[in-house]
Design a protein around this motif. Structure first.
Motif, PDB file in Angstrom:
ATOM      1  N   SER A  83      28.778  32.574  33.327  1.00  0.00           N
ATOM      2  CA  SER A  83      30.209  32.886  33.394  1.00  0.00           C
ATOM      3  C   SER A  83      30.525  33.768  34.590  1.00  0.00           C
ATOM      4  N   ALA A  84      29.623  34.713  34.872  1.00  0.00           N
ATOM      5  CA  ALA A  84      29.833  35.591  36.016  1.00  0.00           C
ATOM      6  C   ALA A  84      29.823  34.798  37.322  1.00  0.00           C
ATOM      7  N   VAL A  85      28.912  33.845  37.435  1.00  0.00           N
ATOM      8  CA  VAL A  85      28.843  33.013  38.645  1.00  0.00           C
ATOM      9  C   VAL A  85      30.114  32.180  38.790  1.00  0.00           C
ATOM     10  N   ILE A  86      30.589  31.613  37.688  1.00  0.00           N
ATOM     11  CA  ILE A  86      31.840  30.839  37.727  1.00  0.00           C
ATOM     12  C   ILE A  86      32.993  31.731  38.170  1.00  0.00           C
ATOM     13  N   GLY A  87      33.006  32.963  37.659  1.00  0.00           N
ATOM     14  CA  GLY A  87      34.039  33.908  38.072  1.00  0.00           C
ATOM     15  C   GLY A  87      33.989  34.210  39.554  1.00  0.00           C
ATOM     16  N   LEU A  88      32.784  34.364  40.090  1.00  0.00           N
ATOM     17  CA  LEU A  88      32.638  34.628  41.522  1.00  0.00           C
ATOM     18  C   LEU A  88      33.119  33.443  42.351  1.00  0.00           C
ATOM     19  N   VAL A  89      32.846  32.232  41.881  1.00  0.00           N
ATOM     20  CA  VAL A  89      33.319  31.036  42.582  1.00  0.00           C
ATOM     21  C   VAL A  89      34.854  31.009  42.597  1.00  0.00           C
ATOM     22  N   GLY A  90      35.456  31.336  41.454  1.00  0.00           N
ATOM     23  CA  GLY A  90      36.916  31.378  41.383  1.00  0.00           C
ATOM     24  C   GLY A  90      37.503  32.426  42.316  1.00  0.00           C
ATOM     25  N   LEU A  91      36.882  33.595  42.367  1.00  0.00           N
ATOM     26  CA  LEU A  91      37.354  34.645  43.277  1.00  0.00           C
ATOM     27  C   LEU A  91      37.212  34.203  44.727  1.00  0.00           C
ATOM     28  N   GLY A  92      36.119  33.488  45.024  1.00  0.00           N
ATOM     29  CA  GLY A  92      35.942  32.963  46.376  1.00  0.00           C
ATOM     30  C   GLY A  92      37.023  31.969  46.748  1.00  0.00           C
TER      31      GLY A  92
ATOM     32  N   MET B  23      51.649  44.370  51.517  1.00  0.00           N
ATOM     33  CA  MET B  23      51.087  45.281  50.521  1.00  0.00           C
ATOM     34  C   MET B  23      50.548  44.508  49.328  1.00  0.00           C
ATOM     35  N   MET B  24      51.282  43.485  48.884  1.00  0.00           N
ATOM     36  CA  MET B  24      50.816  42.686  47.756  1.00  0.00           C
ATOM     37  C   MET B  24      49.535  41.939  48.109  1.00  0.00           C
ATOM     38  N   SER B  25      49.437  41.478  49.365  1.00  0.00           N
ATOM     39  CA  SER B  25      48.220  40.800  49.792  1.00  0.00           C
ATOM     40  C   SER B  25      47.032  41.755  49.786  1.00  0.00           C
ATOM     41  N   LEU B  26      47.266  43.009  50.191  1.00  0.00           N
ATOM     42  CA  LEU B  26      46.205  44.011  50.138  1.00  0.00           C
ATOM     43  C   LEU B  26      45.778  44.283  48.702  1.00  0.00           C
ATOM     44  N   VAL B  27      46.760  44.270  47.799  1.00  0.00           N
ATOM     45  CA  VAL B  27      46.439  44.452  46.379  1.00  0.00           C
ATOM     46  C   VAL B  27      45.555  43.310  45.889  1.00  0.00           C
ATOM     47  N   VAL B  28      45.939  42.074  46.260  1.00  0.00           N
ATOM     48  CA  VAL B  28      45.144  40.907  45.863  1.00  0.00           C
ATOM     49  C   VAL B  28      43.726  41.019  46.430  1.00  0.00           C
ATOM     50  N   PHE B  29      43.614  41.409  47.693  1.00  0.00           N
ATOM     51  CA  PHE B  29      42.293  41.572  48.305  1.00  0.00           C
ATOM     52  C   PHE B  29      41.474  42.617  47.553  1.00  0.00           C
ATOM     53  N   SER B  30      42.108  43.730  47.184  1.00  0.00           N
ATOM     54  CA  SER B  30      41.407  44.795  46.462  1.00  0.00           C
ATOM     55  C   SER B  30      40.956  44.324  45.088  1.00  0.00           C
ATOM     56  N   VAL B  31      41.833  43.583  44.408  1.00  0.00           N
ATOM     57  CA  VAL B  31      41.478  43.073  43.073  1.00  0.00           C
ATOM     58  C   VAL B  31      40.297  42.115  43.166  1.00  0.00           C
ATOM     59  N   ILE B  32      40.334  41.219  44.157  1.00  0.00           N
ATOM     60  CA  ILE B  32      39.220  40.280  44.349  1.00  0.00           C
ATOM     61  C   ILE B  32      37.927  41.038  44.591  1.00  0.00           C
ATOM     62  N   LEU B  33      37.990  42.046  45.452  1.00  0.00           N
ATOM     63  CA  LEU B  33      36.793  42.818  45.781  1.00  0.00           C
ATOM     64  C   LEU B  33      36.245  43.541  44.558  1.00  0.00           C
ATOM     65  N   VAL B  34      37.141  44.202  43.804  1.00  0.00           N
ATOM     66  CA  VAL B  34      36.700  44.970  42.630  1.00  0.00           C
ATOM     67  C   VAL B  34      36.056  44.061  41.591  1.00  0.00           C
ATOM     68  N   TRP B  35      36.703  42.929  41.307  1.00  0.00           N
ATOM     69  CA  TRP B  35      36.151  42.029  40.299  1.00  0.00           C
ATOM     70  C   TRP B  35      34.854  41.378  40.773  1.00  0.00           C
ATOM     71  N   ALA B  36      34.756  41.110  42.067  1.00  0.00           N
ATOM     72  CA  ALA B  36      33.507  40.562  42.596  1.00  0.00           C
ATOM     73  C   ALA B  36      32.367  41.568  42.425  1.00  0.00           C
ATOM     74  N   LEU B  37      32.659  42.845  42.680  1.00  0.00           N
ATOM     75  CA  LEU B  37      31.645  43.880  42.499  1.00  0.00           C
ATOM     76  C   LEU B  37      31.263  44.027  41.029  1.00  0.00           C
ATOM     77  N   ILE B  38      32.258  43.936  40.142  1.00  0.00           N
ATOM     78  CA  ILE B  38      31.969  44.024  38.709  1.00  0.00           C
ATOM     79  C   ILE B  38      31.052  42.887  38.272  1.00  0.00           C
ATOM     80  N   LEU B  39      31.378  41.676  38.698  1.00  0.00           N
ATOM     81  CA  LEU B  39      30.575  40.525  38.305  1.00  0.00           C
ATOM     82  C   LEU B  39      29.168  40.587  38.904  1.00  0.00           C
TER      83      LEU B  39
END
Length: 211
Positions: free
Chosen positions: A148-157, A108-124
């Motif tokens: 900064s947005a590109v750097i954030g996307l790299v970090g999420l990746g 469940m925590m891994s799914l949360v992490v996946f969801s957070v990554i997806l949401v922030w990637a969409l925001i950026l």
């Protein structure tokens, strides 16, 4: 380091290595204090997710992307249906956690992490598109802009790349990626036709009035 049962807790309270250190130092009540802090943090997180989840369900329903009954609110604009549905989700997650079946909490925590990554990637990504289209009237400014947005996307990746070494993240990806693909297909085939710009403007106006 694996967790163990802290001394002096009656043998029924699992604590972290952090608590074990305090126990070894002879600090009395460390396990109880830490467990209280963990409980408060968990309740705070549950409350925040209940708030966000209920309003997300309400917004989706108002936009025609969820059943209309989920958009119902009280006279004070409280999304009671969204709160009820979010509460059921929290209760189900808690029951699964307490059952301890197959390490479900980690998944469940891994799914949360996946969801957070997806949401922030969409925001950026949305931020980058808005900046490139020079959309005016925005009330939010991000230092560094698109860079900064590109750097954030790299970090999420980089975080998402942990699926190569974390089995729980692999399970999250196996569930999350197909779910995103199905949601994307349904959006273009069904949901996109239901979107009414007037409903979106009304939702933004409601959110602005509550600030």
């Amino acid at each position: 380091m694996p967790w163990r049962t802290a001394a002096g807790t009656g043998g029924d309270v699992a604590t972290s290595p952090f608590v074990m250190v305090f126990d070894q130092l002879g600090i009395p009540g460390a396990a109880h204090i830490t467990n209280v802090l963990v409980l408060v943090a968990a309740l705070s997180a549950a409350n925040a997710n209940l708030y966000a989840g209920s309003r997300m369900i309400h917004s989706l329903a108002a936009d025609g992307l969820a059943p209309r009954f989920a958009a119902l609110t009280t006279a004070r604009k409280v999304p009671v249906v969204g709160i009820a549905l979010s509460s059921l989700g929290l209760l189900g997650a808690a029951l699964l956690d307490f059952s301890g079946v197959g390490g479900v909490f980690g998944y469940m925590m891994s799914l949360v992490v996946f969801s957070v990554i997806l949401v922030w990637a969409l925001i950026l990504c949305t931020f980058i598109v808005y900046r490139r289209q020079r959309v005016s009237g925005a009330t939010f400014r991000m230092p560094g802009g698109i860079g900064s947005a590109v750097i954030g996307l790299v970090g999420l990746g980089a975080v998402f790349a942990t699926i190569a070494v974390r089995p729980s993240m692999q399970v999250a990806a196996m569930v999350g990626v197909p779910a995103v693909l199905v949601a994307t297909v349904l959006y273009f085939l069904v949901a996109r036709r239901r979107i009414n710009p007037a409903d979106i403007e009304e939702a933004f106006a409601e959110a602005e009035s509550m600030r």
